[in-house]
Design a protein around this motif. Structure first.
Motif, PDB file in Angstrom:
ATOM      1  N   ILE A   1       0.820  -1.219   0.000  1.00  0.00           N
ATOM      2  CA  ILE A   1       0.000   0.000   0.000  1.00  0.00           C
ATOM      3  C   ILE A   1       0.853   1.268   0.000  1.00  0.00           C
ATOM      4  CG2 ILE A   1      -1.634   1.351   1.387  1.00  0.00           C
ATOM      5  CD1 ILE A   1      -2.901  -1.311   2.235  1.00  0.00           C
ATOM      6  N   TRP A   2       1.884   1.324   0.862  1.00  0.00           N
ATOM      7  CA  TRP A   2       2.589   2.583   1.072  1.00  0.00           C
ATOM      8  C   TRP A   2       3.968   2.697   0.431  1.00  0.00           C
ATOM      9  CZ3 TRP A   2      -0.278   1.155   5.643  1.00  0.00           C
ATOM     10  CH2 TRP A   2      -1.360   2.020   5.888  1.00  0.00           C
ATOM     11  N   PHE A   3       4.636   1.612   0.156  1.00  0.00           N
ATOM     12  CA  PHE A   3       6.005   1.707  -0.358  1.00  0.00           C
ATOM     13  C   PHE A   3       5.994   1.767  -1.869  1.00  0.00           C
ATOM     14  CE2 PHE A   3       7.914  -0.716   3.523  1.00  0.00           C
ATOM     15  CZ  PHE A   3       7.529   0.325   4.348  1.00  0.00           C
ATOM     16  N   LYS A   4       6.098   2.963  -2.408  1.00  0.00           N
ATOM     17  CA  LYS A   4       6.162   3.189  -3.856  1.00  0.00           C
ATOM     18  C   LYS A   4       7.413   4.014  -4.159  1.00  0.00           C
ATOM     19  CE  LYS A   4       2.105   1.322  -4.297  1.00  0.00           C
ATOM     20  NZ  LYS A   4       2.022  -0.088  -4.489  1.00  0.00           N
ATOM     21  N   TRP A   5       8.575   3.444  -3.839  1.00  0.00           N
ATOM     22  CA  TRP A   5       9.822   4.184  -3.946  1.00  0.00           C
ATOM     23  C   TRP A   5      10.493   4.061  -5.301  1.00  0.00           C
ATOM     24  CZ3 TRP A   5      11.315   1.670   1.291  1.00  0.00           C
ATOM     25  CH2 TRP A   5      10.617   2.304   2.316  1.00  0.00           C
ATOM     26  N   GLY A   6       9.948   3.256  -6.202  1.00  0.00           N
ATOM     27  CA  GLY A   6      10.502   3.143  -7.529  1.00  0.00           C
ATOM     28  C   GLY A   6      11.736   2.266  -7.636  1.00  0.00           C
ATOM     29  N   SER A   7      12.103   1.632  -6.557  1.00  0.00           N
ATOM     30  CA  SER A   7      13.272   0.755  -6.557  1.00  0.00           C
ATOM     31  C   SER A   7      12.912  -0.518  -5.800  1.00  0.00           C
ATOM     32  CB  SER A   7      14.457   1.440  -5.879  1.00  0.00           C
ATOM     33  OG  SER A   7      15.489   0.514  -5.612  1.00  0.00           O
ATOM     34  N   PHE A   8      13.088  -1.648  -6.467  1.00  0.00           N
ATOM     35  CA  PHE A   8      12.769  -2.919  -5.828  1.00  0.00           C
ATOM     36  C   PHE A   8      13.598  -3.119  -4.570  1.00  0.00           C
ATOM     37  CE2 PHE A   8      13.771  -7.408  -5.186  1.00  0.00           C
ATOM     38  CZ  PHE A   8      12.507  -7.900  -4.944  1.00  0.00           C
ATOM     39  N   ALA A   9      14.878  -2.781  -4.645  1.00  0.00           N
ATOM     40  CA  ALA A   9      15.773  -2.992  -3.498  1.00  0.00           C
ATOM     41  C   ALA A   9      15.323  -2.163  -2.289  1.00  0.00           C
ATOM     42  CB  ALA A   9      17.209  -2.649  -3.875  1.00  0.00           C
ATOM     43  N   LEU A  10      14.981  -0.905  -2.511  1.00  0.00           N
ATOM     44  CA  LEU A  10      14.525  -0.061  -1.402  1.00  0.00           C
ATOM     45  C   LEU A  10      13.210  -0.567  -0.817  1.00  0.00           C
ATOM     46  CD1 LEU A  10      15.269   3.560  -2.652  1.00  0.00           C
ATOM     47  CD2 LEU A  10      16.399   2.326  -0.794  1.00  0.00           C
ATOM     48  N   GLU A  11      12.297  -0.981  -1.683  1.00  0.00           N
ATOM     49  CA  GLU A  11      11.026  -1.490  -1.192  1.00  0.00           C
ATOM     50  C   GLU A  11      11.216  -2.797  -0.431  1.00  0.00           C
ATOM     51  OE1 GLU A  11       8.123  -1.583  -4.328  1.00  0.00           O
ATOM     52  OE2 GLU A  11       8.508   0.512  -4.839  1.00  0.00           O
ATOM     53  N   MET A  12      12.152  -3.634  -0.872  1.00  0.00           N
ATOM     54  CA  MET A  12      12.424  -4.897  -0.176  1.00  0.00           C
ATOM     55  C   MET A  12      13.043  -4.625   1.198  1.00  0.00           C
ATOM     56  SD  MET A  12      12.188  -8.084  -0.038  1.00  0.00           S
ATOM     57  CE  MET A  12      12.159  -9.059  -1.484  1.00  0.00           C
ATOM     58  N   VAL A  13      13.964  -3.677   1.265  1.00  0.00           N
ATOM     59  CA  VAL A  13      14.569  -3.315   2.551  1.00  0.00           C
ATOM     60  C   VAL A  13      13.502  -2.756   3.488  1.00  0.00           C
ATOM     61  CG1 VAL A  13      16.172  -1.704   3.666  1.00  0.00           C
ATOM     62  CG2 VAL A  13      16.898  -2.973   1.641  1.00  0.00           C
ATOM     63  N   GLY A  14      12.620  -1.916   2.965  1.00  0.00           N
ATOM     64  CA  GLY A  14      11.529  -1.381   3.784  1.00  0.00           C
ATOM     65  C   GLY A  14      10.602  -2.474   4.278  1.00  0.00           C
TER      66      GLY A  14
ATOM     67  N   VAL B   1      11.334  -5.707   4.717  1.00  0.00           N
ATOM     68  CA  VAL B   1      12.030  -6.527   5.717  1.00  0.00           C
ATOM     69  C   VAL B   1      12.141  -5.780   7.052  1.00  0.00           C
ATOM     70  CG1 VAL B   1      14.243  -7.616   6.267  1.00  0.00           C
ATOM     71  CG2 VAL B   1      13.246  -7.927   4.009  1.00  0.00           C
ATOM     72  N   ALA B   2      12.373  -4.468   6.992  1.00  0.00           N
ATOM     73  CA  ALA B   2      12.463  -3.672   8.223  1.00  0.00           C
ATOM     74  C   ALA B   2      11.125  -3.664   8.965  1.00  0.00           C
ATOM     75  CB  ALA B   2      12.906  -2.252   7.902  1.00  0.00           C
ATOM     76  N   VAL B   3      10.035  -3.493   8.223  1.00  0.00           N
ATOM     77  CA  VAL B   3       8.708  -3.500   8.855  1.00  0.00           C
ATOM     78  C   VAL B   3       8.398  -4.883   9.401  1.00  0.00           C
ATOM     79  CG1 VAL B   3       6.232  -3.262   8.415  1.00  0.00           C
ATOM     80  CG2 VAL B   3       7.825  -1.585   7.493  1.00  0.00           C
ATOM     81  N   TRP B   4       8.741  -5.923   8.657  1.00  0.00           N
ATOM     82  CA  TRP B   4       8.515  -7.294   9.109  1.00  0.00           C
ATOM     83  C   TRP B   4       9.288  -7.555  10.396  1.00  0.00           C
ATOM     84  CZ3 TRP B   4      10.230 -12.211   5.949  1.00  0.00           C
ATOM     85  CH2 TRP B   4       9.719 -13.350   6.547  1.00  0.00           C
ATOM     86  N   PHE B   5      10.542  -7.128  10.440  1.00  0.00           N
ATOM     87  CA  PHE B   5      11.364  -7.299  11.638  1.00  0.00           C
ATOM     88  C   PHE B   5      10.742  -6.567  12.829  1.00  0.00           C
ATOM     89  CE2 PHE B   5      14.708  -5.733  14.469  1.00  0.00           C
ATOM     90  CZ  PHE B   5      15.276  -6.930  14.872  1.00  0.00           C
ATOM     91  N   ALA B   6      10.337  -5.317  12.620  1.00  0.00           N
ATOM     92  CA  ALA B   6       9.762  -4.518  13.707  1.00  0.00           C
ATOM     93  C   ALA B   6       8.459  -5.143  14.215  1.00  0.00           C
ATOM     94  CB  ALA B   6       9.529  -3.085  13.239  1.00  0.00           C
ATOM     95  N   LEU B   7       7.601  -5.558  13.291  1.00  0.00           N
ATOM     96  CA  LEU B   7       6.340  -6.186  13.708  1.00  0.00           C
ATOM     97  C   LEU B   7       6.584  -7.517  14.405  1.00  0.00           C
ATOM     98  CD1 LEU B   7       4.075  -5.466  10.612  1.00  0.00           C
ATOM     99  CD2 LEU B   7       3.929  -4.423  12.887  1.00  0.00           C
ATOM    100  N   GLY B   8       7.554  -8.280  13.937  1.00  0.00           N
ATOM    101  CA  GLY B   8       7.897  -9.541  14.594  1.00  0.00           C
ATOM    102  C   GLY B   8       8.414  -9.317  15.994  1.00  0.00           C
TER     103      GLY B   8
END
Length: 57
Positions: free
Chosen positions: A23-36, A38-45
């Motif tokens: 929904i929110w990560f539209k940064w135009g770069s697959f790598a940046l969106e993947m890092v975002g 994983v970071a959200v997944w880590f924080a929620l976990g």
């Protein structure tokens, strides 16, 4: 800790992080969106783990 235990602990944070990323990560770069994602997944976990440990006491 087996696969089933890991799946039970990480499934909900994974799904929520995936929805947030879609929904929110539209940064135009697959790598940046993947890092975002994983970071959200880590924080929620982490938050889920803290809540579950607190409830088990």
């Amino acid at each position: 800790m087996g696969f089933r235990h890991s799946l039970e602990r990480e499934f909900l944070p994974f799904v929520v992080a995936l929805i947030i990323a879609q929904i929110w990560f539209k940064w135009g770069s697959f790598a940046l969106e993947m890092v975002g994602f994983v970071a959200v997944w880590f924080a929620l976990g982490f938050v889920t783990d803290v809540i579950l440990r607190t409830l088990r006491r």
